[in-house]
Design a protein around this motif. Structure first.
Motif, PDB file in Angstrom:
ATOM      1  N   GLY B  81       0.846  -1.292   0.032  1.00 18.27           N
ATOM      2  CA  GLY B  81       0.011  -0.022   0.053  1.00 18.27           C
ATOM      3  C   GLY B  81       0.747   1.308   0.037  1.00 18.27           C
ATOM      4  O   GLY B  81       0.345   2.231   0.450  1.00 18.27           O
ATOM      5  N   MET B  82       1.672   1.347  -0.716  1.00 24.55           N
ATOM      6  CA  MET B  82       2.860   2.485  -0.969  1.00 24.55           C
ATOM      7  C   MET B  82       2.870   2.777  -2.343  1.00 24.55           C
ATOM      8  O   MET B  82       3.266   2.024  -2.983  1.00 24.55           O
ATOM      9  CB  MET B  82       4.160   2.174  -0.159  1.00 24.55           C
ATOM     10  N   ALA B  83       2.490   3.986  -2.641  1.00 26.08           N
ATOM     11  CA  ALA B  83       2.414   4.586  -3.966  1.00 26.08           C
ATOM     12  C   ALA B  83       3.525   5.668  -3.877  1.00 26.08           C
ATOM     13  O   ALA B  83       3.840   6.316  -2.869  1.00 26.08           O
ATOM     14  CB  ALA B  83       1.279   4.818  -4.557  1.00 26.08           C
ATOM     15  N   ARG B  84       4.069   5.927  -5.125  1.00 27.19           N
ATOM     16  CA  ARG B  84       5.068   7.179  -5.331  1.00 27.19           C
ATOM     17  C   ARG B  84       4.977   7.711  -6.317  1.00 27.19           C
ATOM     18  O   ARG B  84       4.643   7.356  -7.448  1.00 27.19           O
ATOM     19  CB  ARG B  84       6.268   6.717  -4.852  1.00 27.19           C
ATOM     20  N   SER B  85       5.299   9.133  -6.535  1.00 27.61           N
ATOM     21  CA  SER B  85       5.549   9.613  -7.726  1.00 27.61           C
ATOM     22  C   SER B  85       7.112   9.952  -7.980  1.00 27.61           C
ATOM     23  O   SER B  85       7.597   9.814  -6.810  1.00 27.61           O
ATOM     24  CB  SER B  85       5.003  11.068  -7.911  1.00 27.61           C
ATOM     25  N   PHE B  86       7.703  10.341  -8.995  1.00 24.06           N
ATOM     26  CA  PHE B  86       9.126  10.521  -9.253  1.00 24.06           C
ATOM     27  C   PHE B  86       9.453  11.872  -9.284  1.00 24.06           C
ATOM     28  O   PHE B  86       8.571  12.768 -10.133  1.00 24.06           O
ATOM     29  CB  PHE B  86       9.645   9.716 -10.284  1.00 24.06           C
ATOM     30  N   GLN B  87      10.744  12.533  -8.934  1.00 22.03           N
ATOM     31  CA  GLN B  87      10.858  13.810  -9.228  1.00 22.03           C
ATOM     32  C   GLN B  87      11.028  14.105 -10.495  1.00 22.03           C
ATOM     33  O   GLN B  87      10.610  15.077 -11.115  1.00 22.03           O
ATOM     34  CB  GLN B  87      12.348  13.966  -8.274  1.00 22.03           C
ATOM     35  N   MET B  88      11.980  13.189 -11.265  1.00 26.24           N
ATOM     36  CA  MET B  88      11.907  13.200 -12.738  1.00 26.24           C
ATOM     37  C   MET B  88      10.865  12.310 -13.169  1.00 26.24           C
ATOM     38  O   MET B  88      10.980  11.029 -13.186  1.00 26.24           O
ATOM     39  CB  MET B  88      13.301  12.553 -13.218  1.00 26.24           C
ATOM     40  N   LEU B  89       9.766  12.920 -13.589  1.00 25.73           N
ATOM     41  CA  LEU B  89       8.506  12.167 -14.286  1.00 25.73           C
ATOM     42  C   LEU B  89       8.983  10.780 -14.741  1.00 25.73           C
ATOM     43  O   LEU B  89       9.822  10.629 -15.507  1.00 25.73           O
ATOM     44  CB  LEU B  89       8.109  12.800 -15.432  1.00 25.73           C
ATOM     45  N   ARG B  90       8.144   9.770 -14.167  1.00 23.99           N
ATOM     46  CA  ARG B  90       8.196   8.354 -14.774  1.00 23.99           C
ATOM     47  C   ARG B  90       6.955   8.011 -15.221  1.00 23.99           C
ATOM     48  O   ARG B  90       6.048   7.663 -14.200  1.00 23.99           O
ATOM     49  CB  ARG B  90       8.885   7.579 -13.717  1.00 23.99           C
ATOM     50  N   VAL B 162      -1.076  12.590 -14.608  1.00 26.56           N
ATOM     51  CA  VAL B 162      -1.104  11.120 -14.888  1.00 26.56           C
ATOM     52  C   VAL B 162      -0.213  10.218 -13.635  1.00 26.56           C
ATOM     53  O   VAL B 162      -0.853   9.275 -13.247  1.00 26.56           O
ATOM     54  CB  VAL B 162      -0.586  10.647 -16.003  1.00 26.56           C
ATOM     55  N   GLU B 163       0.548  10.833 -13.307  1.00 29.65           N
ATOM     56  CA  GLU B 163       1.554  10.114 -12.460  1.00 29.65           C
ATOM     57  C   GLU B 163       0.623   9.911 -10.897  1.00 29.65           C
ATOM     58  O   GLU B 163       0.685   9.085 -10.144  1.00 29.65           O
ATOM     59  CB  GLU B 163       2.779  10.984 -12.035  1.00 29.65           C
ATOM     60  N   LEU B 164       0.038  11.274 -10.570  1.00 26.02           N
ATOM     61  CA  LEU B 164      -0.850  11.191  -9.421  1.00 26.02           C
ATOM     62  C   LEU B 164      -2.120  10.177  -9.453  1.00 26.02           C
ATOM     63  O   LEU B 164      -2.314   9.599  -8.564  1.00 26.02           O
ATOM     64  CB  LEU B 164      -1.378  12.554  -9.112  1.00 26.02           C
ATOM     65  N   VAL B 176       3.801   8.662  -1.476  1.00 28.09           N
ATOM     66  CA  VAL B 176       4.995   9.562  -1.217  1.00 28.09           C
ATOM     67  C   VAL B 176       5.177  10.452  -2.684  1.00 28.09           C
ATOM     68  O   VAL B 176       5.309   9.842  -3.663  1.00 28.09           O
ATOM     69  CB  VAL B 176       6.383   8.669  -1.379  1.00 28.09           C
ATOM     70  N   LEU B 177       5.171  11.716  -2.615  1.00 30.86           N
ATOM     71  CA  LEU B 177       5.045  12.671  -3.737  1.00 30.86           C
ATOM     72  C   LEU B 177       6.406  13.406  -3.567  1.00 30.86           C
ATOM     73  O   LEU B 177       6.791  13.992  -2.711  1.00 30.86           O
ATOM     74  CB  LEU B 177       4.076  13.646  -3.627  1.00 30.86           C
ATOM     75  N   ASP B 178       7.358  13.217  -4.682  1.00 30.25           N
ATOM     76  CA  ASP B 178       8.492  13.692  -4.814  1.00 30.25           C
ATOM     77  C   ASP B 178       8.770  14.682  -5.680  1.00 30.25           C
ATOM     78  O   ASP B 178       8.784  14.635  -6.997  1.00 30.25           O
ATOM     79  CB  ASP B 178       9.662  12.410  -5.456  1.00 30.25           C
ATOM     80  N   GLU B 179       8.392  15.927  -5.179  1.00 25.14           N
ATOM     81  CA  GLU B 179       8.510  17.205  -5.872  1.00 25.14           C
ATOM     82  C   GLU B 179       7.270  17.153  -6.875  1.00 25.14           C
ATOM     83  O   GLU B 179       7.676  17.357  -8.110  1.00 25.14           O
ATOM     84  CB  GLU B 179       9.860  17.734  -6.409  1.00 25.14           C
ATOM     85  N   PRO B 180       5.985  17.054  -6.472  1.00 17.99           N
ATOM     86  CA  PRO B 180       5.110  17.174  -7.689  1.00 17.99           C
ATOM     87  C   PRO B 180       4.765  18.475  -8.199  1.00 17.99           C
ATOM     88  O   PRO B 180       4.323  18.404  -9.305  1.00 17.99           O
ATOM     89  CB  PRO B 180       3.873  16.675  -6.737  1.00 17.99           C
TER      90      PRO B 180
ATOM     91  N   ALA C 201       7.864   0.078  -8.533  1.00 19.46           N
ATOM     92  CA  ALA C 201       7.381   1.102  -7.957  1.00 19.46           C
ATOM     93  C   ALA C 201       6.018   0.879  -7.974  1.00 19.46           C
ATOM     94  O   ALA C 201       5.282   1.368  -6.988  1.00 19.46           O
ATOM     95  CB  ALA C 201       7.933   2.484  -8.343  1.00 19.46           C
ATOM     96  N   VAL C 202       5.309   0.421  -8.962  1.00 18.22           N
ATOM     97  CA  VAL C 202       3.882   0.210  -8.700  1.00 18.22           C
ATOM     98  C   VAL C 202       3.729  -1.057  -8.392  1.00 18.22           C
ATOM     99  O   VAL C 202       2.398  -1.558  -8.606  1.00 18.22           O
ATOM    100  CB  VAL C 202       3.225   0.521 -10.263  1.00 18.22           C
ATOM    101  N   GLY C 203       4.480  -1.857  -7.887  1.00 20.28           N
ATOM    102  CA  GLY C 203       4.201  -3.366  -7.297  1.00 20.28           C
ATOM    103  C   GLY C 203       4.576  -4.336  -8.167  1.00 20.28           C
ATOM    104  O   GLY C 203       4.082  -5.508  -7.720  1.00 20.28           O
ATOM    105  N   LEU C 204       4.997  -4.262  -9.385  1.00 15.88           N
ATOM    106  CA  LEU C 204       4.983  -5.709 -10.249  1.00 15.88           C
ATOM    107  C   LEU C 204       6.282  -6.232 -10.074  1.00 15.88           C
ATOM    108  O   LEU C 204       7.453  -5.841  -9.621  1.00 15.88           O
ATOM    109  CB  LEU C 204       5.283  -5.091 -11.647  1.00 15.88           C
TER     110      LEU C 204
END
Lengths: 290, 262, 332
Positions: B81-90, B162-164, B176-180, C201-204
């Motif tokens: 149950g942990m999601a994240r976004s990346f500083q450099m869009l991924r 989209v990342e969010l 976990v939001l890395d510099e959104p 990171a998305v759990g795959l």
């Protein structure tokens, strides 16, 4: 013990040819990031050029050597245009496939013009031999290690002390920065390919007096060279030099004390082990810097 | 504060002799929005990457939802149950916006992979349901018209959205939001703030927010943790922390005061 | 893409079904070889095209499938229909073994390990005389009569019969590939190819994705290998050298890696085109080599990749908005 020394000497002879082929291959990879599958064909064509010059045209050995070098440089020039300049901005797997295509084309061009039968270079040297204590080597073999030492030594000196050599090393470190510092990328690329082709061509030429040359001889050679390059650490010429000799000796010992069937296998096992446990190669990158 | 959803203690990380994180820790309570700030090079990104499992810590403990996750790789943490976004869009560049969301939902699909390969009806129905959910969420993020578009065809701002959405669709406990806000225009930053707040209020997602934009931090965070040179130098409500002389000193020369008052 | 792919597949199917009624033995044989390469290239595309794991060992797996058939026929006395699943399973296990280094290595390092594995398999086939018959290889019985519970179903005797078996097998493998890449598993393969870190990171489970891709891709080659062994009624190590692997890679790349139809068309084209050289047959391989260099230089994404790209940029132009025309871009 005497036999051991003889096997050692045989290993060093073959290993020296590996060194010549692999140092060029690793330079091309390290500096230009091209994985050159056609490198074995540089070796093969060096052999054919030498045999043609010395047998068909009856040139003396030094002149034949010059012919080999000239042919190799031309090859390097062409290969650079196809595999480096032609594939700018593509990933490395593209160079693997394109160089495979080049290898097939060169092999078959030779097959069509020279025929499939193996050839051996005949020189009067073949009747001379050198004895060092218990070690007995026919002259064509005995000449290879010292020739390799001279060539590779000169190459390392050039890499270290000439402007061109420093450009090459700068490119290996970082292409963009090298470019900003005034390194002419095109020139470096051409020189690298010419160097690689010449080293392999000279190896093929010298070995053609020891083993038969045929249009497909490059297949195994290029695989051996890749083994050496990986064991030595990809992109490290000094590592390739050490690993080339090591592989030659290991193969010679394997065939002498285990079984000849394992001779070609042992290198590949070594490669898989190295890549899994020490991907930077046995001699790593650190050697290069020191 | 009740039992925290995330608690991190005594984390150390060294890179070739440089200590990036030196014994820092932090915690995020259930339903809390916690800001992680600090000057450039203070170890925020390293910290975040260790929290989400992209990078192993040299030492320290990580607990998530009452469970020790220190030894778990990133994908296992995501499944908890942990999601994240990346500083450099991924994003998965060659895939459509909808497929990007779909992939983030794979982890909670009940049907087995093999049913999906065989094209069994329950698997097909499940996938349809997820696609419907993805479209609904895309509407939420004003991305509905782009569902079938390749993500790289979208603008950077839209890709951030989209990342969010990708994070939200996984129904995480912690996001976990890395510099959104990096690279967003001021009106879009306003939208971002509203969206993050809704994520917490409507979906109950706890949020760990790394951010340079002080407006975002001030508007959103319940609590702020300040890192400097890999250690925690302050912690508290945003208003108090930004006045803390230790914090101000850490930022001096970087125009901290000016930005804080902007 | 999906619709165009189905139409192309249908046209191909009609052509391949009509072929035995129209063509002579030589041409039919070429088409059968093309079908074997279709299976090999489509299989490789699963690992390389979709999952992004480069492999130069497809020829080795082809050989492992063939030798499984040969050894089972010799030592156990089984026929084609038993050897086929056995060959697929054994080769799949070898694929799993090759997948293990892929968990640690990427790009050209992985490519070179697979080259090493390919060569090791070849050398193993040459050297392990007692098992593989060494350089002479093994004789493999023809498919012959097929029975089910003692009831004679049909008999494969002529080249035409063999062709039908190959066509059905190729169709089945292509269908399996279609299912795989359009399933959740296939989507995860693409995710790993696009961005492994993000996939995690998305759990795959990226380990699972990579290993299944390698197993599937090897299993395809194993199936083709069993059929080839029975069709040629023998296997020798030289049929499974690295050049076969490179050929399969070339087919996939020229057709378009990561597209569904690309490797199919690439395999058919690169098998048939060299046969059309006629007068120039002597220069067949020379021309092949040159073509390969030209293809990679001109269209590295392959023929279908090129078409797809063109379509995408056209769609984008049609929808009237260039990327990056959004106020959010402005400040930063």
């Amino acid at each position: 013990m005497d036999l051991f020394l003889q096997y050692l000497a045989n290993g060093v002879v073959v290993g020296s040819s590996y060194v010549l082929v692999a140092v060029g291959l690793t330079l091309i990879f390290g500096i230009l990031h091209v994985v050159n599958f056609a490198h074995g064909e540089f070796y093969m064509l060096g052999g054919y050029a030498g045999i043609t010059a010395s047998t068909a045209f009856g040139l003396p050995l030094p002149a034949s050597l010059a012919v080999v070098a000239a042919v190799s440089c031309l090859l390097g020039l062409g290969a650079e245009a196809l595999l480096h300049r032609g594939l700018k901005n593509q990933d490395q797997t593209s160079s693997i496939i394109a160089s495979f295509g080049l290898a097939v084309a060169l092999q078959n061009a030779v097959m069509v013009t020279m025929g499939p039968q193996p050839e051996l270079m005949h020189t009067e040297l073949a009747y001379k031999a050198i004895e060092l204590g218990p070690v007995f080597l026919p002259a064509p073999r005995a000449l290879i290690p010292p020739a390799m030492l001279i060539i590779v030594g000169a190459l390392f000196a050039a890499l270290r002390w000439t402007w061109t050599g420093r450009s090459l090393r700068a490119m290996a470190q970082h292409e963009t920065v090298a470019r900003l510092c005034g390194v002419k990328v095109r020139r470096v690329a051409v020189i690298t390919f010419m160097l690689g082709a010449t080293l392999a061509g000279v190896a093929g030429f010298m070995m053609s007096a020891v083993y038969m040359v045929h249009p497909l001889v490059g297949n195994m050679i290029v695989l051996k060279a890749f083994i050496v390059v990986i064991i030595g650490g990809m992109g490290s010429p000094l590592g390739a030099a050490a690993a080339g000799l090591l592989l030659g000796v290991i193969e010679s010992m394997t065939s002498a004390y285990l079984t000849n069937g394992l001779r070609d296998v042992v290198g590949f096992l070594l490669v898989i082990a190295v890549l899994l446990f020490r991907p930077q190669g046995l001699f790593g990158r650190s050697l290069e810097r020191s | 504060m009740s039992d925290p959803i995330l608690s991190v203690e005594g984390v150390v990380k060294r890179f070739a002799g440089v200590t990036a994180v030196d014994g820092a820790g932090l915690s995020v309570g259930a339903g809390e929005i916690v800001g992680l700030i600090g000057p450039n090079g203070s170890g925020k990104s390293t910290m975040v990457n260790m929290v989400t499992g992209e990078m192993p810590a040299d030492s320290g403990t990580f607990r998530f939802d009452g469970r020790d996750i220190t030894a778990l790789p990133a994908w296992r943490r995501a499944r908890l149950g942990m999601a994240r976004s990346f500083q450099m869009l991924r994003l998965f560049g060659s895939l459509s916006v909808e497929d990007n969301l779909l992939l983030a939902r794979h982890i909670s699909m009940k049907r087995s992979m093999w049913e999906s390969v065989l094209g069994a009806r329950p698997a097909r129905e499940e996938e349809e349901a997820v696609r419907a959910r993805a479209r609904e969420l895309l509407g939420w993020f004003d991305l509905a018209p782009f569902a079938d578009r390749k993500v790289t065809a979208l603008s950077i701002g839209q890709q951030r959205m989209v990342e969010l959405a990708r994070g939200v669709i996984a129904d995480p406990r912690l996001f976990v939001l890395d510099e959104p806000a990096a690279g967003l225009s001021p009106p879009n930053v306003d939208r971002l703030i509203a969206l993050i707040r809704r994520m917490r209020d409507e979906f109950g997602i706890s949020i760990l927010l790394v951010e340079h934009d002080m407006r975002v931090v001030r508007d959103l965070c319940d609590r702020v943790v300040v890192l400097d040179s890999g250690t925690k130098i302050a912690e508290g409500p945003p208003a108090a922390v930004t006045q803390d002389p230790v914090v101000v000193e850490a930022y001096i020369g970087r125009g901290w005061k000016r930005r804080a008052q902007a | 893409m999906t619709r165009a792919a189905l139409i192309t597949l249908a046209i191909l199917a009609v052509g391949f079904v009509a072929a035995p009624f129209l063509l002579g033995g030589y041409e039919l044989n070429v088409l059968m070889v093309a079908l074997l390469y279709v299976i090999l290239a489509v299989g490789l595309n699963l690992a390389t095209g979709y999952c992004g794991q480069f492999s130069f060992a497809q020829g080795a797996f082809y050989g492992i499938g063939g030798y499984t058939a040969g050894i089972l026929s010799r030592d156990v006395g089984t026929g084609f229909w038993m050897n086929l699943p056995a060959g697929i399973v054994v080769t799949g296990l070898f694929g799993l073994a090759l997948g293990l280094p892929a968990l640690r290595l990427k790009g050209h390092f992985l490519a070179i390990v697979t080259i090493a594995v390919q060569t090791l398999v070849y050398l193993g086939l040459v050297q392990w005389n007692s098992l593989t018959g060494g350089q002479n290889g093994l004789a493999v019985p023809p498919i012959g009569e097929t029975t089910l519970f003692g009831v004679r179903l049909f008999e494969v005797t002529s080249l035409r019969d063999l062709y039908w078996v190959a066509l059905v097998m190729a169709a089945v493998f292509v269908f399996i590939a279609w299912r795989l890449v359009h399933s959740r598993l296939g989507r995860e393969w693409v995710a790993v190819r696009e961005d492994e870190t993000l996939a995690g990171a998305v759990g795959l489970n990226t380990t699972f994705a990579k290993l299944t891709a390698f197993v599937a891709s090897a299993a395809f080659a194993g199936g083709a290998g069993v059929l080839n062994a029975h069709a040629m009624q023998g296997v020798t190590p030289d049929d499974f050298q690295i050049w076969i692997s490179c050929m399969v890679v070339a087919m996939m790349v020229v057709g378009g890696r990561g597209t569904f139809m690309g490797p199919i068309l690439g395999a058919i084209a690169l098998t048939i085109l060299p046969e059309l050289t006629g007068e120039l047959a002597r220069y067949k391989m020379l021309i092949f080599g040159v073509l390969l260099v030209v293809c990679v230089t001109v269209a590295p994404e392959g023929a279908l990749g090129r078409i797809r790209k063109a379509r995408e940029s056209r769609d984008q132009a049609a929808s009237g908005r260039a990327p990056a025309k959004d106020p959010s871009e402005a400040s930063a």
